[in-house]
Design an enzyme around this catalytic site. Structure first.
Site, PDB file in Angstrom:
ATOM      1  N   LYS A 132      -6.800  -1.536  52.694  1.00 35.41           N
ATOM      2  CA  LYS A 132      -6.978  -0.107  52.915  1.00 35.41           C
ATOM      3  C   LYS A 132      -7.100   0.587  51.568  1.00 35.41           C
ATOM      4  O   LYS A 132      -6.508   0.063  50.614  1.00 35.41           O
ATOM      5  CB  LYS A 132      -5.842   0.489  53.740  1.00 35.41           C
ATOM      6  CG  LYS A 132      -4.408   0.076  53.396  1.00 35.41           C
ATOM      7  CD  LYS A 132      -3.800   0.257  52.039  1.00 35.41           C
ATOM      8  CE  LYS A 132      -3.793   1.579  51.352  1.00 35.41           C
ATOM      9  NZ  LYS A 132      -3.113   1.515  50.012  1.00 35.41           N
ATOM     10  N   TYR A 217      -1.373   6.223  54.866  1.00 34.24           N
ATOM     11  CA  TYR A 217      -0.279   5.758  55.738  1.00 34.24           C
ATOM     12  C   TYR A 217       0.163   6.864  56.686  1.00 34.24           C
ATOM     13  O   TYR A 217       0.511   6.602  57.842  1.00 34.24           O
ATOM     14  CB  TYR A 217       0.913   5.271  54.908  1.00 34.24           C
ATOM     15  CG  TYR A 217       0.683   3.912  54.294  1.00 34.24           C
ATOM     16  CD1 TYR A 217       0.875   2.755  55.043  1.00 34.24           C
ATOM     17  CD2 TYR A 217       0.253   3.785  52.990  1.00 34.24           C
ATOM     18  CE1 TYR A 217       0.659   1.504  54.494  1.00 34.24           C
ATOM     19  CE2 TYR A 217       0.030   2.543  52.421  1.00 34.24           C
ATOM     20  CZ  TYR A 217       0.232   1.398  53.184  1.00 34.24           C
ATOM     21  OH  TYR A 217       0.003   0.166  52.641  1.00 34.24           O
TER      22      TYR A 217
HETATM   23  P1  NAD Z   1      -4.354  -4.218  41.097  1.00 27.38           P
HETATM   24  O1  NAD Z   1      -4.934  -3.401  40.012  1.00 27.38           O
HETATM   25  O2  NAD Z   1      -2.998  -4.795  40.909  1.00 27.38           O
HETATM   26  O3  NAD Z   1      -5.337  -5.434  41.438  1.00 27.38           O
HETATM   27  C1  NAD Z   1      -6.726  -5.260  41.567  1.00 27.38           C
HETATM   28  C2  NAD Z   1      -7.427  -6.552  41.228  1.00 27.38           C
HETATM   29  O4  NAD Z   1      -8.823  -6.357  41.322  1.00 27.38           O
HETATM   30  C3  NAD Z   1      -7.126  -7.033  39.791  1.00 27.38           C
HETATM   31  O5  NAD Z   1      -6.826  -8.394  39.792  1.00 27.38           O
HETATM   32  C4  NAD Z   1      -8.430  -6.754  39.056  1.00 27.38           C
HETATM   33  O6  NAD Z   1      -8.663  -7.688  38.004  1.00 27.38           O
HETATM   34  C5  NAD Z   1      -9.453  -6.930  40.171  1.00 27.38           C
HETATM   35  N1  NAD Z   1     -10.728  -6.283  39.906  1.00 27.38           N
HETATM   36  C6  NAD Z   1     -11.900  -6.806  40.234  1.00 27.38           C
HETATM   37  N2  NAD Z   1     -12.906  -6.018  39.835  1.00 27.38           N
HETATM   38  C7  NAD Z   1     -12.336  -4.967  39.207  1.00 27.38           C
HETATM   39  C8  NAD Z   1     -12.869  -3.815  38.567  1.00 27.38           C
HETATM   40  N3  NAD Z   1     -14.183  -3.583  38.498  1.00 27.38           N
HETATM   41  N4  NAD Z   1     -11.992  -2.932  38.071  1.00 27.38           N
HETATM   42  C9  NAD Z   1     -10.667  -3.112  38.134  1.00 27.38           C
HETATM   43  N5  NAD Z   1     -10.116  -4.215  38.744  1.00 27.38           N
HETATM   44  C10 NAD Z   1     -10.956  -5.120  39.260  1.00 27.38           C
HETATM   45  O7  NAD Z   1      -4.424  -3.334  42.414  1.00 27.38           O
HETATM   46  P2  NAD Z   1      -3.650  -3.603  43.774  1.00 27.38           P
HETATM   47  O8  NAD Z   1      -2.430  -2.787  43.806  1.00 27.38           O
HETATM   48  O9  NAD Z   1      -3.537  -5.059  44.009  1.00 27.38           O
HETATM   49  O10 NAD Z   1      -4.665  -2.927  44.835  1.00 27.38           O
HETATM   50  C11 NAD Z   1      -5.820  -3.587  45.298  1.00 27.38           C
HETATM   51  C12 NAD Z   1      -6.183  -3.078  46.704  1.00 27.38           C
HETATM   52  O11 NAD Z   1      -5.106  -3.364  47.574  1.00 27.38           O
HETATM   53  C13 NAD Z   1      -6.415  -1.568  46.805  1.00 27.38           C
HETATM   54  O12 NAD Z   1      -7.445  -1.299  47.714  1.00 27.38           O
HETATM   55  C14 NAD Z   1      -5.103  -1.027  47.338  1.00 27.38           C
HETATM   56  O13 NAD Z   1      -5.242   0.171  48.076  1.00 27.38           O
HETATM   57  C15 NAD Z   1      -4.662  -2.173  48.220  1.00 27.38           C
HETATM   58  N6  NAD Z   1      -3.192  -2.242  48.373  1.00 27.38           N
HETATM   59  C16 NAD Z   1      -2.675  -2.333  49.611  1.00 27.38           C
HETATM   60  C17 NAD Z   1      -1.313  -2.416  49.806  1.00 27.38           C
HETATM   61  C18 NAD Z   1      -0.728  -2.558  51.178  1.00 27.38           C
HETATM   62  O14 NAD Z   1       0.482  -2.470  51.330  1.00 27.38           O
HETATM   63  N7  NAD Z   1      -1.544  -2.809  52.198  1.00 27.38           N
HETATM   64  C19 NAD Z   1      -0.467  -2.366  48.696  1.00 27.38           C
HETATM   65  C20 NAD Z   1      -1.016  -2.292  47.425  1.00 27.38           C
HETATM   66  C21 NAD Z   1      -2.397  -2.231  47.280  1.00 27.38           C
END
Ligand code: NAD
Length: 366
Positions: A132, A217
């Protein structure tokens, strides 16, 4: 100093741990049905949480990775025993179409990348699980739904709360009429966004601000708690730090939703307050209150009948086992997690931003 409590804790620890281990093994032995083989795209913080949680799944298995960082791929290969042939980068992952050992790709990258990535995964003939917000807006979301339909693959959104036991119990009470007519929902969701350089505060990658990330949420929760689709929205924005939260990145939005029955929701989405994770549902015959309501848990919930005592389960473990059942066996979840569900939230997000811009009530047709 060693106290009696230390001693008792040490004594009790193996006794407490043992039944869980046995149960886990029993479950593993009991399940001999099909397993959903999943590759995770985006090995960031949430991707890692999902990968760890999947180690306890019985119906889903992490078998592959897609990442732009070779060192992360190597580390994941070692940690999760992933074979070289199931490792891809962002340039070559279309080749996944020729890999019979991967059934689905779980997209866990920044929001702005979801649409293109999901469409590429669908074209490669693999099922899509997408974090999401599913996309940046309803137009993008619709493209994803259409692409997955055309490719005859499933599209699911990572709505982990749709499988959370206390959430489901409140939904059951509402559906069974135990709460009576639903009158009002309040959703408060937020946290203080730290590092100003993170992608979450970059409009290009996040598509917006707190509403896209945490406010969703409250939007989604309002729908499953009230049990109706909203028909109008009003919204107001406030910004205390325009340097950190630039144009198009919302810091705090208050929004209200109106439902066909006359029920209303009042919600707050923010990147500027901590300890904000609360749902409250008021109904003619009772109420439900959750705090925390959408964090990783344990969720705490009580209704007019008392505290809910369901055992905490790791959300992502249950989510992935349930999603495996949906994809492999056509199971119908109690609250949908498909692309259409994600699209509804995107339509509401579009309408909230529109209402902030216009200052007027925006009508919704979901
Ligand atoms: P994060 O920054 O920790 O991880 C993102 C990943 O994407 C990194 O490994 C990064 O290297 C990679 N990536 C690939 N292409 C990229 C680019 N062009 N720019 C930047 N990063 C790039 O973020 P996250 O917290 O893991 O969030 C990722 C997704 O998961 C988001 O859509 C967020 O909303 C979702 N999320 C959902 C929940 C949940 O509880 N459902 C919780 C946290 C995050």
């Amino acid at each position: 100093m060693h106290t009696r409590r230390d001693f008792l804790q040490k004594l009790a620890a193996p006794l407490v741990a043992l039944p869980f281990v046995l149960k886990q093994n029993e479950d593993d032995k009991m399940y001999d049905g099909p397993v959903l083989r999943v590759a995770i795209m985006g090995l960031g913080s949430y991707g890692t949480r999902v990968a760890d949680a999947m180690q306890s799944c019985t119906k889903a298995k992490l078998v592959g990775v897609i990442s732009g960082t070779p060192s992360k791929i190597t580390a994941w290969q070692t940690k999760y025993n992933i074979p070289e042939k199931n490792c891809y980068n962002y340039e070559n992952f279309d080749n996944i179409k020729d890999n019979p050992d991967i059934d689905a790709v779980y997209i866990i990258t920044p929001n702005a990348l979801h649409k293109e990535e999901a469409i590429r995964v669908a074209k490669a003939g693999k099922h899509v699980i997408c974090e999401k917000p599913m996309a940046l807006n309803a137009k993008e979301g619709q493209e994803m739904v259409s692409a997955c339909k055309k490719a005859n693959v499933k599209l699911l959104v990572g709505y982990r709360m749709h499988f959370e036991p206390k959430t489901l119990e409140i939904i059951r009470m509402r559906k069974d009429g135990e709460l009576g007519k639903i009158m009002f929902f309040q959703g408060l969701t937020g946290f203080r966004a730290g590092n100003p350089d993170q992608w979450r505060l970059n409009k290009q990658l996040a598509g917006g601000g707190s509403l896209m990330d945490i406010g969703i949420y409250s939007i989604n929760g309002a729908r499953y708690m009230v049990g109706e689709e909203p028909v109008w929205v009003t919204a107001q924005e406030t910004k205390t730090d325009p340097v950190k939260f630039k144009e198009g990145v919302d810091e705090t939005i208050l929004f209200q939703l109106g439902f066909p029955s006359g029920a209303m929701a009042s919600c707050l989405s923010t990147y500027n307050m901590n300890n904000l994770d609360r749902f409250f549902l008021n109904a003619e015959k009772g109420f439900a209150e959750m705090q925390p309501s959408t964090g990783y848990g344990p969720i705490k919930a009580r209704t007019n009948k008392g505290e809910l005592t369901h055992t905490h389960v790791t959300h992502q473990t249950v989510q992935m086992d349930e999603m495996a059942d949906i994809i492999l066996n056509g199971k119908q979840p109690i609250v949908p997690v498909d692309g259409e569900e994600g699209l509804k939230d995107l339509k509401i997000i579009d309408a909230i931003y529109e209402a902030v811009r216009s200052g007027k009530k925006t009508k919704l047709q979901l």
